[in-house]
Design an enzyme around this catalytic site. Structure first.
Site, mmCIF file in Angstrom:
data_model
loop_
_atom_site.group_PDB
_atom_site.id
_atom_site.type_symbol
_atom_site.label_atom_id
_atom_site.label_comp_id
_atom_site.label_asym_id
_atom_site.label_seq_id
_atom_site.Cartn_x
_atom_site.Cartn_y
_atom_site.Cartn_z
ATOM 1 N N LYS A 132 0.830 -1.206 0.000
ATOM 2 C CA LYS A 132 0.000 0.000 0.000
ATOM 3 C C LYS A 132 0.859 1.248 0.000
ATOM 4 O O LYS A 132 1.682 1.468 0.888
ATOM 5 C CB LYS A 132 -0.936 0.041 1.216
ATOM 6 C CG LYS A 132 -1.935 1.200 1.088
ATOM 7 C CD LYS A 132 -2.592 1.615 2.364
ATOM 8 C CE LYS A 132 -2.179 3.049 2.641
ATOM 9 N NZ LYS A 132 -3.145 3.795 3.474
ATOM 10 N N ASP A 163 -3.434 4.285 -2.378
ATOM 11 C CA ASP A 163 -4.541 4.707 -1.501
ATOM 12 C C ASP A 163 -4.513 6.220 -1.345
ATOM 13 O O ASP A 163 -4.088 6.740 -0.316
ATOM 14 C CB ASP A 163 -4.410 3.996 -0.157
ATOM 15 C CG ASP A 163 -5.618 4.212 0.745
ATOM 16 O OD1 ASP A 163 -6.685 4.608 0.228
ATOM 17 O OD2 ASP A 163 -5.493 3.980 1.962
ATOM 18 N N LYS A 181 -7.349 8.104 -1.856
ATOM 19 C CA LYS A 181 -8.693 8.505 -1.398
ATOM 20 C C LYS A 181 -9.134 9.807 -2.064
ATOM 21 O O LYS A 181 -9.416 10.819 -1.404
ATOM 22 C CB LYS A 181 -8.737 8.639 0.126
ATOM 23 C CG LYS A 181 -8.466 7.330 0.855
ATOM 24 C CD LYS A 181 -8.771 7.458 2.333
ATOM 25 C CE LYS A 181 -8.475 6.186 3.097
ATOM 26 N NZ LYS A 181 -7.036 5.880 3.209
ATOM 27 N N ASP A 202 -13.217 14.933 -4.907
ATOM 28 C CA ASP A 202 -13.273 16.288 -5.453
ATOM 29 C C ASP A 202 -14.416 16.305 -6.470
ATOM 30 O O ASP A 202 -15.146 15.320 -6.603
ATOM 31 C CB ASP A 202 -11.909 16.636 -6.102
ATOM 32 C CG ASP A 202 -11.612 18.136 -6.045
ATOM 33 O OD1 ASP A 202 -12.539 18.937 -6.341
ATOM 34 O OD2 ASP A 202 -10.476 18.507 -5.734
ATOM 35 N N THR A 242 -12.326 3.766 8.748
ATOM 36 C CA THR A 242 -12.348 2.832 9.885
ATOM 37 C C THR A 242 -11.998 3.508 11.202
ATOM 38 O O THR A 242 -12.151 2.920 12.261
ATOM 39 C CB THR A 242 -11.371 1.666 9.631
ATOM 40 O OG1 THR A 242 -10.113 2.210 9.203
ATOM 41 C CG2 THR A 242 -11.885 0.745 8.559
ATOM 42 N N ARG A 284 0.510 -0.586 11.019
ATOM 43 C CA ARG A 284 1.350 -0.559 12.212
ATOM 44 C C ARG A 284 1.562 -1.903 12.905
ATOM 45 O O ARG A 284 2.669 -2.141 13.407
ATOM 46 C CB ARG A 284 0.804 0.500 13.183
ATOM 47 C CG ARG A 284 1.058 1.913 12.665
ATOM 48 C CD ARG A 284 0.149 2.946 13.299
ATOM 49 N NE ARG A 284 -1.235 2.799 12.856
ATOM 50 C CZ ARG A 284 -2.224 3.600 13.206
ATOM 51 N NH1 ARG A 284 -1.992 4.609 14.031
ATOM 52 N NH2 ARG A 284 -3.449 3.406 12.752
HETATM 53 O O1 C5P Z 1 -1.601 1.067 10.747
HETATM 54 P P1 C5P Z 1 -2.952 0.594 10.360
HETATM 55 O O2 C5P Z 1 -3.072 -0.926 10.289
HETATM 56 O O3 C5P Z 1 -4.072 1.215 11.176
HETATM 57 O O4 C5P Z 1 -3.120 1.112 8.856
HETATM 58 C C1 C5P Z 1 -4.325 0.972 8.135
HETATM 59 C C2 C5P Z 1 -4.133 1.502 6.759
HETATM 60 O O5 C5P Z 1 -5.354 1.415 6.047
HETATM 61 C C3 C5P Z 1 -3.688 2.971 6.728
HETATM 62 O O6 C5P Z 1 -2.729 3.062 5.706
HETATM 63 C C4 C5P Z 1 -4.950 3.731 6.358
HETATM 64 O O7 C5P Z 1 -4.666 4.856 5.551
HETATM 65 C C5 C5P Z 1 -5.731 2.693 5.565
HETATM 66 N N1 C5P Z 1 -7.178 2.880 5.603
HETATM 67 C C6 C5P Z 1 -7.911 2.870 6.781
HETATM 68 N N2 C5P Z 1 -9.265 3.071 6.758
HETATM 69 C C7 C5P Z 1 -9.904 3.269 5.590
HETATM 70 C C8 C5P Z 1 -9.186 3.269 4.403
HETATM 71 C C9 C5P Z 1 -7.809 3.070 4.438
HETATM 72 O O8 C5P Z 1 -7.330 2.660 7.857
HETATM 73 N N3 C5P Z 1 -11.212 3.406 5.569
#
Ligand code: C5P
Length: 237
Positions: free
Chosen positions: A39, A65, A67, A70, A125, A216
């Site tokens: 990603k 990603d 997102k 616009d 999320t 993470r």
């Molecule tokens: O570190 P973590 O596991 O929380 O990362 C989740 C990844 O998924 C991040 O890169 C975040 O930008 C992405 N993401 C998210 N929720 C969304 C869409 C993408 O956490 N709805």
């Protein structure tokens, strides 16, 4: 075009939320063989731009990603530029509306069979019911996700980004058609950080997720490759 995963080994998207391409490439090297998809998100793309996409796609399919959100003309312009650059997946916010998503799909088609899959982000999320109310949405996260999921798929999205908690409701409502990419993944005992609607990797896949996005819990682990392999080993066959 990237195919829907058929095995656990194909399901893991590692989020390289790192400040430089050097750091991202070093992490990608450690995760080779475990992360099926890499990603490339806002932090790294803002720091390094399109060369980051070129460098990462030489290693694995890339989930870009960004997102996008616009007016339709502006999003279509961005998608037209991005689509031939070889990302396997590209995100845009479903809240941008049907016209924006349709314009993005039309622009993506210009890249032919090499175009990225277009994935519509439903409700972040990190947002819970209270946070949704704060931006003027009185619905529960689940109801809002389902509303946006229907809208996005009807407008031409290939799939959706949702939390693990909405995977089963989306499958019930929309069946197998949407590709489902699911962040908010936390192995048992992992710190939630800023994520609000979470589940374990196994729960997300058992509910019907196609890909899980994990950042993470892998990148901040003492041994990222071992953390990624442990996640893969936990997934249902
Ligand atoms: O570190 P973590 O596991 O929380 O990362 C989740 C990844 O998924 C991040 O890169 C975040 O930008 C992405 N993401 C998210 N929720 C969304 C869409 C993408 O956490 N709805």
């Amino acid at each position: 075009m990237l195919l829907r995963p058929a095995t656990p080994a194909a399901r893991l998207i590692a989020a390289l939320d790192l400040p430089s391409l050097d750091a991202a490439c070093a992490m990608a090297t450690r995760l080779a063989g475990a992360a099926a998809v890499l990603k490339l998100g806002l932090e790294l793309f803002t720091a390094e731009g399109p060369p980051a996409l070129a460098a990462l796609r030489a290693r694995a399919p890339v989930f870009l990603d960004l997102k996008l959100h616009d007016i339709p003309n502006t999003v279509a312009g961005a998608v037209r530029v991005l689509a031939p650059r070889g990302a396997a997946m590209l995100t845009l916010h479903a809240a941008g509306g049907a016209a924006m998503i349709a314009a993005a799909r039309e622009a993506a088609e210009g890249a032919g069979a090499a175009r990225p899959l277009l994935l519509a982000v439903t409700v972040l999320t990190s947002m819970d019911a209270e946070a949704l109310q704060g931006v003027g949405v009185p619905e529960t996260p689940r109801a809002q996700v389902l509303r946006l999921a229907r809208l996005a798929m009807a407008a031409g999205a290939d799939g959706l980004v949702c939390s693990p908690q909405e995977v089963a409701p989306i499958r019930d409502a929309l069946g197998e058609a949407p590709l489902l990419v699911v962040p908010g993944i936390r192995p048992a005992g992992a710190a939630p950080g800023d994520q609000a609607r979470t589940a374990t990797p196994a729960e997300a896949v058992a509910a019907g997720a196609d890909w899980i996005v994990v950042g993470r819990p892998i990148t901040a682990a003492p041994d990222p490759a071992a953390a990624a392999r442990a996640i893969l080993a936990s997934l249902p066959r």
